[in-house]
Scaffold this motif. Structure first.
Motif, PDB file in Angstrom:
ATOM      1  N   ASP A 149      -1.262   4.377   0.970  1.00 51.45           N
ATOM      2  CA  ASP A 149      -2.203   5.305   0.347  1.00 51.45           C
ATOM      3  C   ASP A 149      -3.459   4.571  -0.117  1.00 51.45           C
ATOM      4  OD1 ASP A 149      -3.164   7.714  -0.682  1.00 51.45           O
ATOM      5  OD2 ASP A 149      -2.351   7.266  -2.665  1.00 51.45           O
ATOM      6  N   TRP A 150      -3.281   3.375  -0.673  1.00 57.87           N
ATOM      7  CA  TRP A 150      -4.410   2.544  -1.096  1.00 57.87           C
ATOM      8  C   TRP A 150      -3.961   1.089  -1.173  1.00 57.87           C
ATOM      9  CZ3 TRP A 150      -3.665  -0.409  -5.415  1.00 57.87           C
ATOM     10  CH2 TRP A 150      -2.659  -0.012  -6.286  1.00 57.87           C
ATOM     11  N   VAL A 151      -4.912   0.186  -1.054  1.00 53.36           N
ATOM     12  CA  VAL A 151      -4.647  -1.260  -1.135  1.00 53.36           C
ATOM     13  C   VAL A 151      -5.783  -1.907  -1.913  1.00 53.36           C
ATOM     14  CG1 VAL A 151      -4.359  -3.421   0.131  1.00 53.36           C
ATOM     15  CG2 VAL A 151      -3.371  -1.313   1.045  1.00 53.36           C
ATOM     16  N   ALA A 152      -5.456  -2.800  -2.819  1.00 56.08           N
ATOM     17  CA  ALA A 152      -6.449  -3.573  -3.558  1.00 56.08           C
ATOM     18  C   ALA A 152      -6.064  -5.041  -3.482  1.00 56.08           C
ATOM     19  CB  ALA A 152      -6.531  -3.120  -5.018  1.00 56.08           C
ATOM     20  N   TYR A 153      -6.999  -5.858  -3.001  1.00 54.90           N
ATOM     21  CA  TYR A 153      -6.720  -7.293  -2.838  1.00 54.90           C
ATOM     22  C   TYR A 153      -7.711  -8.092  -3.671  1.00 54.90           C
ATOM     23  CZ  TYR A 153      -5.722 -11.796  -0.703  1.00 54.90           C
ATOM     24  OH  TYR A 153      -5.363 -13.106  -0.493  1.00 54.90           O
ATOM     25  N   THR A 154      -7.185  -8.968  -4.509  1.00 58.07           N
ATOM     26  CA  THR A 154      -7.998  -9.744  -5.439  1.00 58.07           C
ATOM     27  C   THR A 154      -8.149 -11.179  -4.951  1.00 58.07           C
ATOM     28  OG1 THR A 154      -7.231  -8.409  -7.302  1.00 58.07           O
ATOM     29  CG2 THR A 154      -8.227 -10.528  -7.822  1.00 58.07           C
ATOM     30  N   THR A 155      -9.374 -11.663  -4.910  1.00 53.45           N
ATOM     31  CA  THR A 155      -9.660 -13.068  -4.624  1.00 53.45           C
ATOM     32  C   THR A 155     -10.687 -13.556  -5.641  1.00 53.45           C
ATOM     33  OG1 THR A 155     -11.382 -12.436  -3.033  1.00 53.45           O
ATOM     34  CG2 THR A 155      -9.188 -12.897  -2.155  1.00 53.45           C
ATOM     35  N   ASP A 197      -8.721   2.750   0.709  1.00 54.44           N
ATOM     36  CA  ASP A 197      -7.786   3.863   0.757  1.00 54.44           C
ATOM     37  C   ASP A 197      -7.962   4.562   2.100  1.00 54.44           C
ATOM     38  OD1 ASP A 197      -9.974   5.595   0.565  1.00 54.44           O
ATOM     39  OD2 ASP A 197      -9.684   5.998  -1.555  1.00 54.44           O
ATOM     40  N   SER A 198      -7.386   5.725   2.256  1.00 55.73           N
ATOM     41  CA  SER A 198      -7.397   6.374   3.570  1.00 55.73           C
ATOM     42  C   SER A 198      -8.791   6.799   4.014  1.00 55.73           C
ATOM     43  CB  SER A 198      -6.475   7.594   3.546  1.00 55.73           C
ATOM     44  OG  SER A 198      -6.900   8.512   2.533  1.00 55.73           O
ATOM     45  N   LYS A 199      -9.758   6.816   3.084  1.00 56.25           N
ATOM     46  CA  LYS A 199     -11.095   7.297   3.424  1.00 56.25           C
ATOM     47  C   LYS A 199     -12.200   6.282   3.177  1.00 56.25           C
ATOM     48  CE  LYS A 199      -9.947  12.167   2.581  1.00 56.25           C
ATOM     49  NZ  LYS A 199     -10.283  13.386   1.806  1.00 56.25           N
ATOM     50  N   ILE A 200     -12.136   5.537   2.092  1.00 61.50           N
ATOM     51  CA  ILE A 200     -13.261   4.675   1.706  1.00 61.50           C
ATOM     52  C   ILE A 200     -12.847   3.223   1.585  1.00 61.50           C
ATOM     53  CG2 ILE A 200     -14.348   6.568   0.444  1.00 61.50           C
ATOM     54  CD1 ILE A 200     -13.476   5.063  -2.151  1.00 61.50           C
ATOM     55  N   LYS A 236      -5.102  -8.474   6.930  1.00 57.42           N
ATOM     56  CA  LYS A 236      -6.143  -7.490   7.253  1.00 57.42           C
ATOM     57  C   LYS A 236      -6.494  -7.651   8.723  1.00 57.42           C
ATOM     58  CE  LYS A 236     -10.376  -8.308   6.104  1.00 57.42           C
ATOM     59  NZ  LYS A 236     -11.622  -8.519   5.327  1.00 57.42           N
ATOM     60  N   ILE A 237      -6.422  -6.574   9.483  1.00 59.14           N
ATOM     61  CA  ILE A 237      -6.662  -6.608  10.922  1.00 59.14           C
ATOM     62  C   ILE A 237      -7.818  -5.664  11.240  1.00 59.14           C
ATOM     63  CG2 ILE A 237      -5.678  -6.310  13.209  1.00 59.14           C
ATOM     64  CD1 ILE A 237      -4.359  -8.537  11.644  1.00 59.14           C
ATOM     65  N   LEU A 238      -8.980  -6.239  11.510  1.00 56.18           N
ATOM     66  CA  LEU A 238     -10.174  -5.454  11.835  1.00 56.18           C
ATOM     67  C   LEU A 238     -10.774  -5.965  13.144  1.00 56.18           C
ATOM     68  CD1 LEU A 238     -12.121  -4.987   8.468  1.00 56.18           C
ATOM     69  CD2 LEU A 238     -11.246  -3.186   9.948  1.00 56.18           C
ATOM     70  N   THR A 239     -10.998  -5.059  14.076  1.00 61.75           N
ATOM     71  CA  THR A 239     -11.696  -5.371  15.324  1.00 61.75           C
ATOM     72  C   THR A 239     -12.808  -4.339  15.489  1.00 61.75           C
ATOM     73  OG1 THR A 239      -9.614  -6.152  16.281  1.00 61.75           O
ATOM     74  CG2 THR A 239     -11.458  -5.789  17.790  1.00 61.75           C
ATOM     75  N   TYR A 240     -14.048  -4.810  15.565  1.00 59.64           N
ATOM     76  CA  TYR A 240     -15.176  -3.872  15.616  1.00 59.64           C
ATOM     77  C   TYR A 240     -16.353  -4.519  16.344  1.00 59.64           C
ATOM     78  CZ  TYR A 240     -16.375  -6.766  11.572  1.00 59.64           C
ATOM     79  OH  TYR A 240     -16.615  -7.832  10.746  1.00 59.64           O
ATOM     80  N   LEU A 241     -17.313  -3.691  16.698  1.00 57.99           N
ATOM     81  CA  LEU A 241     -18.535  -4.161  17.347  1.00 57.99           C
ATOM     82  C   LEU A 241     -19.609  -4.394  16.296  1.00 57.99           C
ATOM     83  CD1 LEU A 241     -18.744  -1.852  20.498  1.00 57.99           C
ATOM     84  CD2 LEU A 241     -18.220  -4.300  20.455  1.00 57.99           C
ATOM     85  N   ARG A 242     -20.216  -5.573  16.327  1.00 56.77           N
ATOM     86  CA  ARG A 242     -21.330  -5.899  15.435  1.00 56.77           C
ATOM     87  C   ARG A 242     -22.505  -6.334  16.300  1.00 56.77           C
ATOM     88  NH1 ARG A 242     -20.448 -10.284  10.844  1.00 56.77           N
ATOM     89  NH2 ARG A 242     -19.405  -8.502   9.840  1.00 56.77           N
ATOM     90  N   ARG A 297      -6.522   4.830   9.726  1.00 57.87           N
ATOM     91  CA  ARG A 297      -5.608   4.375   8.689  1.00 57.87           C
ATOM     92  C   ARG A 297      -6.159   3.101   8.060  1.00 57.87           C
ATOM     93  NH1 ARG A 297      -3.134   3.807  13.548  1.00 57.87           N
ATOM     94  NH2 ARG A 297      -1.890   5.667  13.144  1.00 57.87           N
ATOM     95  N   ILE A 298      -5.589   2.676   6.980  1.00 58.75           N
ATOM     96  CA  ILE A 298      -6.020   1.450   6.301  1.00 58.75           C
ATOM     97  C   ILE A 298      -5.712   0.252   7.190  1.00 58.75           C
ATOM     98  CG2 ILE A 298      -5.691   0.004   4.266  1.00 58.75           C
ATOM     99  CD1 ILE A 298      -4.893   2.527   2.733  1.00 58.75           C
ATOM    100  N   PRO A 299      -6.701  -0.614   7.482  1.00 56.87           N
ATOM    101  CA  PRO A 299      -6.487  -1.719   8.431  1.00 56.87           C
ATOM    102  C   PRO A 299      -5.786  -2.929   7.806  1.00 56.87           C
ATOM    103  CG  PRO A 299      -8.739  -1.764   7.649  1.00 56.87           C
ATOM    104  CD  PRO A 299      -8.109  -0.548   7.014  1.00 56.87           C
ATOM    105  N   ILE A 300      -4.710  -2.671   7.105  1.00 52.68           N
ATOM    106  CA  ILE A 300      -3.962  -3.736   6.436  1.00 52.68           C
ATOM    107  C   ILE A 300      -2.479  -3.521   6.702  1.00 52.68           C
ATOM    108  CG2 ILE A 300      -3.278  -4.699   4.192  1.00 52.68           C
ATOM    109  CD1 ILE A 300      -6.086  -4.148   3.198  1.00 52.68           C
ATOM    110  N   ILE A 301      -1.785  -4.622   7.032  1.00 54.73           N
ATOM    111  CA  ILE A 301      -0.335  -4.554   7.226  1.00 54.73           C
ATOM    112  C   ILE A 301       0.342  -5.278   6.071  1.00 54.73           C
ATOM    113  CG2 ILE A 301      -0.465  -4.375   9.741  1.00 54.73           C
ATOM    114  CD1 ILE A 301       0.216  -7.354   9.897  1.00 54.73           C
TER     115      ILE A 301
END
Length: 296
Positions: A150-156, A185-188, A118-124, A208-212
């Protein structure tokens, strides 16, 4: 979806047992010597150390328009920015007692056969925040469409305390680790904890989804009459020798047990009525056995 990929996940569990040197039991007799050799672990450590020793390179390509100034300086600054972001993210991971991102991705690519992050870069609150986290393909599901993910689900699994620290509240009456699903997903984006929405579906605002998700290229998609074959898609470094390790462990077990029999040979003790019992072997250094003259 996890059940649909059960063949791949079973293979990943078996590969993890090889890496973790989970003991293999071939004979349950207490005199047998069951051997689990360390070949899989030493092989994996060599692969990981070799890849980790390489220098990480970041190369950016900036479109240079005709008649415009040279963009090499801007490209260099962009590359240094990315290096700084990865460095700051590793510091953040270290504060959580986690290994660097690169080392974790190398382990996953070698043992799982997939590289996911998961690659996220943002201002907080005006501060640039790097949230780069390796994801385990064993617990990741996804769907694709014509334009990509289209969608990604990650379980921990998290403790109730961790959930309360992240969201301010958590499931009550639960002391064990709880399943947490991070869905994109592409929106939520939303988070589901114990089959309840811990974070309500919210528009993430990304293009786009921030996951590679990148499989190790050992084979392409293949199909059978029953459908897509995924078990060996994105295979690990154990692919060519996975079954050989069990045979070697079995062979070592036979050798060790046989050597133990030769070193401590079984003894058949015949005795007449009234003869002495021999509870243990006397074939040991300085072993003395005293018998009455009128007894065996």
């Amino acid at each position: 979806k996890l059940e649909d990929d059960s063949g791949m996940r079973t293979r990943m569990d078996e590969d993890y047992d090889l890496w973790a040197l989970t003991p293999q039991i071939f004979d349950t007799d207490k005199t047998s010597i069951n051997i689990t050799a360390n070949y899989p672990r030493t092989f994996a450590d060599k692969v990981q150390s070799t890849l980790s020793a390489g220098d990480m390179q970041i190369i950016c390509r900036v479109l240079e328009k005709e008649g415009k100034e040279d963009v090499r300086d801007a490209t260099s600054k962009l590359e240094r920015l990315f290096q700084y972001l990865f460095y700051q993210n590793d510091l953040q991971l270290a504060s959580k007692m986690l290994p660097p991102l690169r080392d974790t991705l190398i382990w996953h690519s070698a043992i799982r056969g997939w590289t996911c992050a998961k690659i996220l870069t943002y201002l907080r609150k005006g501060v640039l925040t790097c949230d780069y986290m390796a994801l385990d393909k064993r617990w990741l599901c996804y769907g694709v469409n014509s334009s990509g993910l289209d969608w990604v689900a990650y379980t921990t699994y998290k403790t109730r305390k961790e959930i309360e620290e992240l969201w301010g509240f958590g499931p009550s009456g639960i002391d064990k680790d709880v399943k947490v699903i991070d869905y994109w997903d592409s929106k939520i984006n939303t988070t589901i904890v114990d089959n309840e929405f811990m974070k309500k579906p919210k528009a993430h605002g990304f293009r786009r989804i921030p996951i590679i998700i990148v499989p190790v290229s050992t084979m392409p998609y293949t199909f059978s009459e029953s459908g897509l074959l995924l078990k060996h898609y994105g295979d690990s470094i154990y692919a060519p020798v996975r079954d050989v390790y069990a045979l070697l462990n079995r062979l070592h077990t036979v050798w060790a047990t046989r050597a133990n029999i030769m070193a401590k040979q079984p003894t058949v003790h015949y005795k007449r009525e009234g003869g002495a019992d021999l509870p243990d072997t006397i074939y040991r250094p300085n072993k003395i056995l005293t018998l009455d003259m009128d007894k065996d």
